[in-house]
Design an enzyme around this catalytic site. Sequence first.
Site, PDB file in Angstrom:
ATOM      1  N   GLU A  39       5.940  -4.063   5.370  1.00 28.83           N
ATOM      2  CA  GLU A  39       4.777  -3.449   6.023  1.00 28.83           C
ATOM      3  C   GLU A  39       4.529  -2.056   5.402  1.00 28.83           C
ATOM      4  O   GLU A  39       5.484  -1.349   5.059  1.00 28.83           O
ATOM      5  CB  GLU A  39       5.123  -3.305   7.516  1.00 28.83           C
ATOM      6  N   LYS A 110      -2.968  -6.406  11.714  1.00 31.05           N
ATOM      7  CA  LYS A 110      -1.897  -6.549  12.721  1.00 31.05           C
ATOM      8  C   LYS A 110      -2.477  -6.653  14.135  1.00 31.05           C
ATOM      9  O   LYS A 110      -3.230  -5.763  14.576  1.00 31.05           O
ATOM     10  CB  LYS A 110      -0.954  -5.360  12.624  1.00 31.05           C
ATOM     11  N   CYS A 145       5.444  -7.723  11.261  1.00 30.03           N
ATOM     12  CA  CYS A 145       6.467  -6.983  12.001  1.00 30.03           C
ATOM     13  C   CYS A 145       6.473  -7.310  13.507  1.00 30.03           C
ATOM     14  O   CYS A 145       6.817  -8.404  13.892  1.00 30.03           O
ATOM     15  CB  CYS A 145       6.325  -5.500  11.710  1.00 30.03           C
TER      16      CYS A 145
HETATM   17  C1  ACM Z   1       6.924  -2.567  13.807  1.00 28.57           C
HETATM   18  O1  ACM Z   1       6.012  -3.294  14.159  1.00 28.57           O
HETATM   19  N1  ACM Z   1       6.789  -1.766  12.756  1.00 28.57           N
HETATM   20  C2  ACM Z   1       8.209  -2.566  14.512  1.00 28.57           C
END
Ligand code: ACM
Length: 271
Positions: A39, A110, A145
């Site tokens: 990420e 995201k 993530c």
């Molecule tokens: C995350 O989503 N960076 C833990």
Amino acid sequence: MIRLAAVQFTPQLGEPEANIEAIGKLLDPVEVDVIVLPELCTSGYFFESRDELAPVAEAPGGRASSFFQRLAEAKQAIIIAGLAEVAGGCFYNSVFVFRPGIPEPLIYRKSHLFYKERFVFEPGDTGFPVIRDERLDISIGIMLCYDWRFPEVSRVLALGGAELIACPSNLVTDAWRKVMPARAIENKLYVAVANRCGTETRGEETLLFKGCSAVYDPWGEMIALAGAEGDRVLISEIDPQPCRDKSFNEFNDIFADRRPELYGALCRPQP
Ligand code: ACM
């Protein structure tokens, strides 16, 4: 067999040029079909304001995007990289997927924002993509993530045909290490977590990123694992074929046995 690289890489916060150069060096000797990077891999993670994020955020055709597209062409590989995205004046914590022969990256934004991300990023609006690649004969689902804490994400990707879930990450807990093998088993697919390591300190607060990037097979077995520290390219060979048959004995099939008509109902206390 498809050769997969899960890349553990520690970026410097706010230094995209240096990070792109370091990623280039790390990937230089790597000859694989699919590359998964962490990420926010060219920007670092812990931004405190949009003003701070703006100079390092990417749109297709930007410096990181152009670099990865060129690399995808040169290596004839799919490159899946977490990048800070700017679009229409908004910032997203995104995954860009670069494919040889396809000039525009596919973008996943995201969906579930973690911790203080909400102060700089907008929640994603793209849904969950599954990329079909005919040349490699594989379907790849994308999550990012903290999406791991929502089992719906991997199920939606699996129902969409994913045989590999790529999960670029900046994980700061260890809980996911118990969960990701389960996501692989319950959906009978591969899961690749490309995490970062190192720390980022802003004011009084330090985030420690936990490394331990890993690849799990459709039976939940770990087939590649990095240490808690250090940049590494984890190479595995994966075969999408078993992911296409969701049975696990002669009577049970995890997709055919689903009862979706029951899943929408709220659980009611019984009299
Ligand atoms: C995350 O989503 N960076 C833990």
